[in-house]
Design an enzyme around this catalytic site. Structure first.
Site, PDB file in Angstrom:
ATOM      1  CB  ALA A   1      -0.620  -0.083   1.160  1.00  0.00           C
TER       2      ALA A   1
ATOM      3  N   GLY B   1       0.580  -5.177   0.912  1.00  0.00           N
ATOM      4  CA  GLY B   1      -0.948  -5.271   0.141  1.00  0.00           C
ATOM      5  C   GLY B   1      -0.541  -5.888  -1.275  1.00  0.00           C
TER       6      GLY B   1
ATOM      7  CD  GLU C   1      -2.209  -7.999   3.053  1.00  0.00           C
ATOM      8  OE1 GLU C   1      -2.133  -6.776   2.939  1.00  0.00           O
ATOM      9  OE2 GLU C   1      -2.817  -8.302   4.048  1.00  0.00           O
TER      10      GLU C   1
ATOM     11  CD  GLU D   1       1.917  -5.635   5.576  1.00  0.00           C
ATOM     12  OE1 GLU D   1       2.604  -6.472   5.945  1.00  0.00           O
ATOM     13  OE2 GLU D   1       0.964  -5.797   4.651  1.00  0.00           O
TER      14      GLU D   1
HETATM   15  N1  DAK Z   1       4.478   3.481  -0.627  1.00  0.00           N
HETATM   16  C1  DAK Z   1       5.121   4.303  -1.046  1.00  0.00           C
HETATM   17  N2  DAK Z   1       5.993   4.768  -1.850  1.00  0.00           N
HETATM   18  C2  DAK Z   1       6.813   3.416  -2.241  1.00  0.00           C
HETATM   19  C3  DAK Z   1       6.421   2.124  -1.483  1.00  0.00           C
HETATM   20  C4  DAK Z   1       5.177   1.979  -0.699  1.00  0.00           C
HETATM   21  N3  DAK Z   1       4.828   0.933  -0.269  1.00  0.00           N
HETATM   22  N4  DAK Z   1       7.626   1.555  -1.796  1.00  0.00           N
HETATM   23  C5  DAK Z   1       8.643   1.775  -2.760  1.00  0.00           C
HETATM   24  N5  DAK Z   1       7.973   3.177  -2.772  1.00  0.00           N
HETATM   25  C6  DAK Z   1       8.869   4.328  -3.495  1.00  0.00           C
HETATM   26  C7  DAK Z   1       9.764   5.021  -2.786  1.00  0.00           C
HETATM   27  O1  DAK Z   1       9.610   5.760  -1.599  1.00  0.00           O
HETATM   28  C8  DAK Z   1      10.791   5.379  -3.735  1.00  0.00           C
HETATM   29  O2  DAK Z   1      10.154   6.691  -4.074  1.00  0.00           O
HETATM   30  P1  DAK Z   1      11.009   8.230  -4.198  1.00  0.00           P
HETATM   31  O3  DAK Z   1      11.990   8.028  -3.075  1.00  0.00           O
HETATM   32  O4  DAK Z   1      11.821   7.729  -5.446  1.00  0.00           O
HETATM   33  O5  DAK Z   1      10.001   9.123  -4.436  1.00  0.00           O
HETATM   34  C9  DAK Z   1      10.434   4.583  -4.884  1.00  0.00           C
HETATM   35  O6  DAK Z   1       9.249   3.763  -4.812  1.00  0.00           O
HETATM   36  C10 DAK Z   1      11.446   3.348  -5.054  1.00  0.00           C
HETATM   37  O7  DAK Z   1      11.521   2.729  -4.108  1.00  0.00           O
HETATM   38  P2  DAK Z   1      13.176   2.590  -3.204  1.00  0.00           P
HETATM   39  O8  DAK Z   1      13.922   3.673  -3.650  1.00  0.00           O
HETATM   40  O9  DAK Z   1      12.855   2.356  -1.991  1.00  0.00           O
HETATM   41  O10 DAK Z   1      13.606   1.268  -3.991  1.00  0.00           O
HETATM   42  P3  DAK Z   1      14.582   0.149  -3.555  1.00  0.00           P
HETATM   43  O11 DAK Z   1      14.869  -0.833  -4.519  1.00  0.00           O
HETATM   44  O12 DAK Z   1      15.657   0.826  -2.813  1.00  0.00           O
HETATM   45  O13 DAK Z   1      13.614  -0.579  -2.448  1.00  0.00           O
HETATM   46  C11 DAK Z   1      11.701  -1.749  -1.361  1.00  0.00           C
HETATM   47  C12 DAK Z   1      12.627  -1.421  -2.800  1.00  0.00           C
HETATM   48  C13 DAK Z   1      10.431  -2.518  -2.149  1.00  0.00           C
HETATM   49  C14 DAK Z   1      12.396  -2.754  -0.802  1.00  0.00           C
HETATM   50  C15 DAK Z   1      11.407  -0.597  -0.649  1.00  0.00           C
HETATM   51  O14 DAK Z   1      11.057   0.460  -1.719  1.00  0.00           O
HETATM   52  C16 DAK Z   1      10.326  -0.709   0.264  1.00  0.00           C
HETATM   53  O15 DAK Z   1      10.854  -1.133   1.404  1.00  0.00           O
HETATM   54  N6  DAK Z   1       9.067  -0.603   0.027  1.00  0.00           N
HETATM   55  C17 DAK Z   1       8.172  -0.360   1.211  1.00  0.00           C
HETATM   56  C18 DAK Z   1       7.807  -1.971   1.352  1.00  0.00           C
HETATM   57  C19 DAK Z   1       6.586  -1.903   2.199  1.00  0.00           C
HETATM   58  O16 DAK Z   1       6.914  -1.757   3.527  1.00  0.00           O
HETATM   59  N7  DAK Z   1       5.365  -2.447   1.917  1.00  0.00           N
HETATM   60  C20 DAK Z   1       4.258  -2.636   2.918  1.00  0.00           C
HETATM   61  C21 DAK Z   1       3.407  -1.502   3.035  1.00  0.00           C
HETATM   62  S1  DAK Z   1       2.116  -1.418   4.212  1.00  0.00           S
HETATM   63  C22 DAK Z   1      -5.112  -2.560   5.011  1.00  0.00           C
HETATM   64  C23 DAK Z   1      -5.034  -3.138   3.771  1.00  0.00           C
HETATM   65  C24 DAK Z   1      -3.676  -3.306   3.256  1.00  0.00           C
HETATM   66  C25 DAK Z   1      -2.703  -2.805   4.101  1.00  0.00           C
HETATM   67  C26 DAK Z   1      -2.847  -2.293   5.364  1.00  0.00           C
HETATM   68  C27 DAK Z   1      -4.203  -2.125   5.783  1.00  0.00           C
HETATM   69  N8  DAK Z   1      -6.787  -2.376   5.501  1.00  0.00           N
HETATM   70  C28 DAK Z   1      -7.692  -2.921   4.695  1.00  0.00           C
HETATM   71  C29 DAK Z   1      -7.018  -1.883   6.530  1.00  0.00           C
HETATM   72  C30 DAK Z   1      -1.308  -2.791   3.470  1.00  0.00           C
HETATM   73  C31 DAK Z   1      -0.249  -2.373   4.081  1.00  0.00           C
HETATM   74  C32 DAK Z   1       1.033  -2.229   3.323  1.00  0.00           C
HETATM   75  O17 DAK Z   1       1.027  -2.855   2.291  1.00  0.00           O
END
Ligand code: DAK
Length: 257
Positions: A65, A108, A111, A131
């Protein structure tokens, strides 16, 4: 609908949704949800489509997400918006959906892949529920579907530590049906989708329903449900055609009737 965040393609009898937000690694926002679900629902109603594929880019199926979009929301806003609950509608789609996963399928993104019926992964696919490192937990079924698929210990470890799982481990754990090289991921997904779409649609949909029922009921109830659907199939023209084609040593010509 004019799509802004996905690319929708109809290829013969299959429909392909490509999540298209590459700069953000396909981070999921409400627009992607709206467009993806609309495309899937339209394909579900379209008599010419027999199977769907959801895919992303080579680097990311979807990195979860959009953290930047959701970070400022309060509890009341999340609750009132029923934020991201719309993704659940994927599980109401009656035709099979294949997730063709390359690169990151996180949070997400993982998921959504879990909500699909078959996951075909490239060698670079990485799955995870990170998360916990953001101070939250999975919210569209990760703690439930992942646990049912890979078991409690592995699901606990992945969700509680945020450890990512590579394609090989995901295949061993039963999360992924098959691993293929990056170059042929889409070709393999399309071939699989077209194979499924070549069969009788009522038979395919009843079969999907029956397999999914195994997650929601006892074994004896599931077996009874399967038997009832099996008997019901003998009311279809496709059953008569499929069996006649076998006897006549020819390809069946299914009409979805
Ligand atoms: N959200 C926003 N931006 C993201 C992102 C994300 N999840 N993932 C990557 N980006 C963005 C980065 O901020 C970066 O943007 P700029 O800095 O260039 O503006 C760009 O994409 C490239 O990413 P990186 O520079 O970080 O690229 P790397 O290759 O170094 O790293 C990575 C890739 C995938 C390891 C890293 O980007 C990362 O850790 N991303 C976050 C992964 C994460 O934590 N995912 C979980 C998100 S929370 C719900 C339903 C669903 C959910 C919750 C509740 N309800 C119904 C209540 C779901 C929650 C989630 O998914």
């Amino acid at each position: 609908m004019k799509f802004e965040t996905i690319v929708m393609e109809i290829n013969e009898n299959i429909m392909i949704v490509t999540i298209n937000r590459p700069k953000m690694l396909n981070a999921l926002n409400s627009k992607i949800a709206e467009e993806t679900i609309y495309a899937l629902q339209e394909a579900d109603k379209n008599d010419n489509i027999g199977c769907m594929i959801i895919t992303g880019s080579e680097k990311a199926f979807a990195a979860g997400a959009d953290i930047k979009e959701m970070r400022e929301h309060s509890f009341a806003e999340m609750y009132q918006l029923n934020w991201f609950a719309e993704w659940d509608q994927i599980s109401q789609i009656r035709k099979p959906i294949i997730a063709a996963v390359s690169g990151y399928a996180l949070g997400g993104g993982c998921e959504i892949a879990l909500m699909c019926d078959i996951i075909i992964a490239s060698k670079t696919a990485v799955f995870g529920q990170p998360e916990i490192s953001l101070g939250i937990m999975p919210g569209i079924g990760g703690s439930q579907r992942l646990t049912r698929i890979i078991g409690k210990s592995k699901a606990m470890e992945m969700c509680l530590t945020g450890r990512l799982m590579d394609a090989e481990e995901a295949e061993k754990a039963g999360l992924v049906a098959r691993i293929v090289s990056n170059e042929i991921l889409m070709e393999e997904a399309k071939n699989t989708a077209k194979k499924i779409a070549s069969f009788s649609k009522p038979a395919v949909q009843m079969l999907k329903e029956s397999i999914n029922r195994s997650y929601e009921t006892s074994l004896s109830e599931g077996i009874r449900f399967e038997r009832r659907l099996f008997h019901a199939m003998f009311s279809t023209i496709d059953q008569k055609e499929g069996m006649l084609a076998f006897v006549e040593k020819r390809e069946a010509n299914f009409t979805d009737k």
